[in-house]
Scaffold this motif. Sequence first.
Motif, short mmCIF file in Angstrom:
data_model
loop_
_atom_site.label_atom_id
_atom_site.label_comp_id
_atom_site.label_asym_id
_atom_site.label_seq_id
_atom_site.Cartn_x
_atom_site.Cartn_y
_atom_site.Cartn_z
N ASP A 1 0.86 -1.32 -0.02
CA ASP A 1 0.03 0.02 -0.01
C ASP A 1 0.94 1.28 -0.03
O ASP A 1 0.36 2.17 -0.23
N SER A 2 2.09 1.19 0.29
CA SER A 2 2.95 2.40 0.30
C SER A 2 3.84 2.75 -0.99
O SER A 2 4.10 3.64 -1.25
N CYS A 3 4.15 1.38 -1.52
CA CYS A 3 4.83 1.60 -2.84
C CYS A 3 4.48 1.02 -4.07
O CYS A 3 4.97 1.28 -5.14
N GLY A 4 3.58 0.13 -3.89
CA GLY A 4 2.96 -0.54 -5.19
C GLY A 4 3.72 -1.71 -5.61
O GLY A 4 3.46 -2.24 -6.54
N LEU A 5 4.86 -2.24 -4.82
CA LEU A 5 5.35 -3.50 -5.03
C LEU A 5 4.61 -4.61 -5.13
O LEU A 5 3.83 -4.91 -4.07
N PRO A 6 4.45 -5.33 -5.93
CA PRO A 6 3.72 -6.77 -5.87
C PRO A 6 4.03 -7.82 -4.81
O PRO A 6 5.12 -7.76 -4.59
N LEU A 7 2.99 -8.06 -4.28
CA LEU A 7 3.28 -8.97 -3.18
C LEU A 7 2.52 -10.34 -3.38
O LEU A 7 1.40 -10.60 -3.98
N GLN A 8 3.09 -11.45 -2.45
CA GLN A 8 2.42 -12.90 -2.84
C GLN A 8 1.11 -12.92 -1.72
O GLN A 8 1.27 -12.33 -0.83
N GLY A 9 0.34 -13.75 -2.05
CA GLY A 9 -0.84 -13.86 -1.32
C GLY A 9 -2.08 -13.27 -1.52
O GLY A 9 -2.20 -12.63 -2.71
N ALA A 10 -2.98 -13.21 -0.72
CA ALA A 10 -4.33 -12.36 -1.07
C ALA A 10 -4.55 -11.59 0.08
O ALA A 10 -4.02 -11.56 1.22
N GLY A 11 -5.04 -10.41 -0.16
CA GLY A 11 -5.33 -9.37 0.73
C GLY A 11 -6.63 -9.86 1.62
O GLY A 11 -7.55 -10.43 1.45
N ASP A 12 -6.75 -9.18 3.00
CA ASP A 12 -7.61 -9.31 3.99
C ASP A 12 -8.69 -8.20 4.36
O ASP A 12 -9.14 -8.05 5.38
N GLY A 13 -8.37 -7.12 3.55
CA GLY A 13 -8.99 -5.62 3.73
C GLY A 13 -8.14 -4.96 4.63
O GLY A 13 -8.53 -3.79 4.63
N HIS A 14 -7.09 -5.33 5.03
CA HIS A 14 -6.19 -4.43 5.86
C HIS A 14 -5.11 -3.87 5.22
O HIS A 14 -4.50 -4.60 4.23
N ARG A 15 -4.47 -2.65 5.76
CA ARG A 15 -3.34 -2.29 5.12
C ARG A 15 -2.25 -3.20 5.18
O ARG A 15 -1.93 -4.01 5.97
N ILE A 16 -1.24 -3.47 3.83
CA ILE A 16 -0.33 -4.12 4.08
C ILE A 16 1.01 -3.59 3.33
O ILE A 16 0.80 -2.78 2.19
N GLU A 17 2.23 -3.82 4.04
CA GLU A 17 3.25 -3.08 3.50
C GLU A 17 4.40 -4.02 3.03
O GLU A 17 4.28 -5.00 3.59
N CYS A 18 5.29 -3.90 2.04
CA CYS A 18 6.52 -4.80 1.82
C CYS A 18 7.39 -4.36 3.06
O CYS A 18 7.20 -3.74 3.81
N ASP A 19 8.37 -5.47 3.29
CA ASP A 19 9.67 -5.28 4.07
C ASP A 19 10.15 -3.90 4.17
O ASP A 19 10.57 -3.54 5.22
#
Length: 252
Positions: free
Chosen positions: A57-75
């Motif tokens: 959500d901060s930089c747009g980098l693609p991540l693995q898995g599925a979203g759960d409706g909450h904010r998610i960020e890369c390392d």
Amino acid sequence: MRVSCAVSKPFRAAFQTAVSTIYPPRCLGCGALVDSDFGLCSSCWRETPFIGGLVCDSCGLPLQGAGDGHRIECDHCMTRPRPWAQGRAALLYADRARALVLALKHGDRPDVARSAARWMGQAARPILRPGALVVPVPLHWTRLLRRRYNQAALLARGVAAQAGMDHCADLLHRFRRTPMLEHATADDRFATLRSAIRVHPRRAHLLPGRPVLLIDDVMTSGATLSACAKACRAAGAAVVDVLTLARVALDD
């Protein structure tokens, strides 16, 4: 006047047909013939890594898995919190996407910006805010003089036109020339960009209480976007989001 307008339409159509015959549409990537201007052939399309699915959500980098409706960020964004709210990118900086970015940035190919802005506008849909001001990352005047155009400004203008938003090409000013940072570490990038960018005093009145969408061609460490976001926030921007054409996938 009515006769003139009636005649001008078929004339324009005939002129466009003649131009297309003499200069047929070609692929932005390889120059092969394509059906429409500013497009990619099927081969280059397959070689261009468009970003989709779950992203940071901060930089747009693609991540693995599925979203759960909450904010998610890369390392990387969790390790170094960003001074902006949300971020998106249209492409991964690799393969044909890297070639397109370099063509736009260093290859005197401003024509790439038209399609690139369309891709960016699609990627930005989840983060667009009503009334936001679209702002490009600035170039130092010496670099602008040599390159003749600011690729971020071309992208910002295209994104703003698509979204029906206002944009200001010279809101930010890079008043100190910084060295090329391609091979610099993340810490060196942040140290170099610190206090190198500020809001143009004649444009500062545009910011108080207003959302800002920062535009750049590539995000690597995020140092340049951070400097821009901090300058906007210090001048009173309500919230800052970022949008780039490409995101570099950094090694862990």
